[in-house]
Design a protein around this motif. Sequence first.
Motif, PDB file in Angstrom:
ATOM      1  N   GLY A   1      32.327 -27.274 -18.106  1.00  0.00           N
ATOM      2  CA  GLY A   1      32.118 -26.537 -19.348  1.00  0.00           C
ATOM      3  C   GLY A   1      30.661 -26.504 -19.762  1.00  0.00           C
ATOM      4  O   GLY A   1      30.353 -26.436 -20.945  1.00  0.00           O
ATOM      5  N   GLY A   2      29.773 -26.582 -18.782  1.00  0.00           N
ATOM      6  CA  GLY A   2      28.347 -26.563 -19.089  1.00  0.00           C
ATOM      7  C   GLY A   2      27.808 -27.908 -19.529  1.00  0.00           C
ATOM      8  O   GLY A   2      26.617 -28.045 -19.784  1.00  0.00           O
ATOM      9  N   MET A   3      28.694 -28.891 -19.639  1.00  0.00           N
ATOM     10  CA  MET A   3      28.231 -30.227 -20.031  1.00  0.00           C
ATOM     11  C   MET A   3      27.402 -30.800 -18.895  1.00  0.00           C
ATOM     12  O   MET A   3      27.811 -30.782 -17.744  1.00  0.00           O
ATOM     13  CB  MET A   3      29.428 -31.142 -20.334  1.00  0.00           C
ATOM     14  CG  MET A   3      30.207 -30.728 -21.552  1.00  0.00           C
ATOM     15  SD  MET A   3      31.744 -31.667 -21.756  1.00  0.00           S
ATOM     16  CE  MET A   3      31.159 -33.343 -21.764  1.00  0.00           C
ATOM     17  N   LYS A   4      26.254 -31.283 -19.224  1.00  0.00           N
ATOM     18  CA  LYS A   4      25.358 -31.816 -18.202  1.00  0.00           C
ATOM     19  C   LYS A   4      25.910 -33.123 -17.659  1.00  0.00           C
ATOM     20  O   LYS A   4      26.361 -33.977 -18.393  1.00  0.00           O
ATOM     21  CB  LYS A   4      23.968 -32.063 -18.791  1.00  0.00           C
ATOM     22  CG  LYS A   4      23.316 -30.803 -19.322  1.00  0.00           C
ATOM     23  CD  LYS A   4      22.825 -29.940 -18.191  1.00  0.00           C
ATOM     24  CE  LYS A   4      22.026 -28.782 -18.723  1.00  0.00           C
ATOM     25  NZ  LYS A   4      22.265 -27.536 -18.095  1.00  0.00           N
ATOM     26  N   GLY A   5      25.855 -33.234 -16.370  1.00  0.00           N
ATOM     27  CA  GLY A   5      26.265 -34.454 -15.697  1.00  0.00           C
ATOM     28  C   GLY A   5      25.170 -34.850 -14.735  1.00  0.00           C
ATOM     29  O   GLY A   5      25.401 -34.921 -13.533  1.00  0.00           O
ATOM     30  N   GLU A   6      23.954 -35.062 -15.255  1.00  0.00           N
ATOM     31  CA  GLU A   6      22.802 -35.327 -14.383  1.00  0.00           C
ATOM     32  C   GLU A   6      23.050 -36.483 -13.428  1.00  0.00           C
ATOM     33  O   GLU A   6      22.675 -36.409 -12.259  1.00  0.00           O
ATOM     34  CB  GLU A   6      21.532 -35.597 -15.207  1.00  0.00           C
ATOM     35  CG  GLU A   6      20.906 -34.367 -15.808  1.00  0.00           C
ATOM     36  CD  GLU A   6      21.461 -34.021 -17.197  1.00  0.00           C
ATOM     37  OE1 GLU A   6      22.297 -34.804 -17.724  1.00  0.00           O
ATOM     38  OE2 GLU A   6      21.089 -32.977 -17.724  1.00  0.00           O
ATOM     39  N   THR A   7      23.675 -37.537 -13.927  1.00  0.00           N
ATOM     40  CA  THR A   7      23.952 -38.686 -13.072  1.00  0.00           C
ATOM     41  C   THR A   7      24.900 -38.289 -11.943  1.00  0.00           C
ATOM     42  O   THR A   7      24.681 -38.654 -10.791  1.00  0.00           O
ATOM     43  CB  THR A   7      24.560 -39.841 -13.888  1.00  0.00           C
ATOM     44  OG1 THR A   7      23.690 -40.134 -14.974  1.00  0.00           O
ATOM     45  CG2 THR A   7      24.744 -41.085 -13.049  1.00  0.00           C
ATOM     46  N   ASP A   8      25.943 -37.525 -12.279  1.00  0.00           N
ATOM     47  CA  ASP A   8      26.889 -37.064 -11.262  1.00  0.00           C
ATOM     48  C   ASP A   8      26.192 -36.179 -10.237  1.00  0.00           C
ATOM     49  O   ASP A   8      26.397 -36.323  -9.026  1.00  0.00           O
ATOM     50  CB  ASP A   8      28.032 -36.271 -11.900  1.00  0.00           C
ATOM     51  CG  ASP A   8      28.986 -37.137 -12.703  1.00  0.00           C
ATOM     52  OD1 ASP A   8      28.922 -38.375 -12.596  1.00  0.00           O
ATOM     53  OD2 ASP A   8      29.811 -36.563 -13.431  1.00  0.00           O
TER      54      ASP A   8
END
Length: 171
Positions: free
Chosen positions: A140-147
């Motif tokens: 949903g556009g949520m950032k998951g930089e770590t992922d």
Amino acid sequence: MHTTHYIPPLNFSPVISTDVSLYRSGYPMPINYSFIKERLNLQTIIYVGDKEDTSAEYIAFLQQEDINFIPVHMDSCNDVDIQAKLDRILHIILNVDNYPILIHSNKGKHRVGVVVGIIRKLLQGWSIAGVYQEYGIFSGGMKGETDLEFITMFKTDLIVDKNKLPGFARI
């Protein structure tokens, strides 16, 4: 005339639909069981999530449909033993005897996104940009930089039976 309505689980989507069928979704609810039973004909469900207790109703459904249920407890890609968990999932995915497969987490976003991202990168040769784009769509556009960083850096020395490899896997 009675029409049966089939309702897929939250964030349901095919991942692979060539020689084998691999799907992703959020946690199936009772309203989704007829869809799973009538439309997917699953052999295996892999649950990547943090719920310790699986509902008795869900377990009964899986047993009734003779679906192999494999829970892989994952809080995030920061888990201490994440490499072993992902190698276990990849080992299941890289054996045609386990198909069709549904991989689900609680919402079908981040944990499943990591698993699918690794499949796309390692087994299908997708570009990192394509992996990031698909991850963004399902999160949903949520950032998951770590992922996303984890997917980018992930490597494995997994040894598999080449005779059991699904056709999509480029190993």
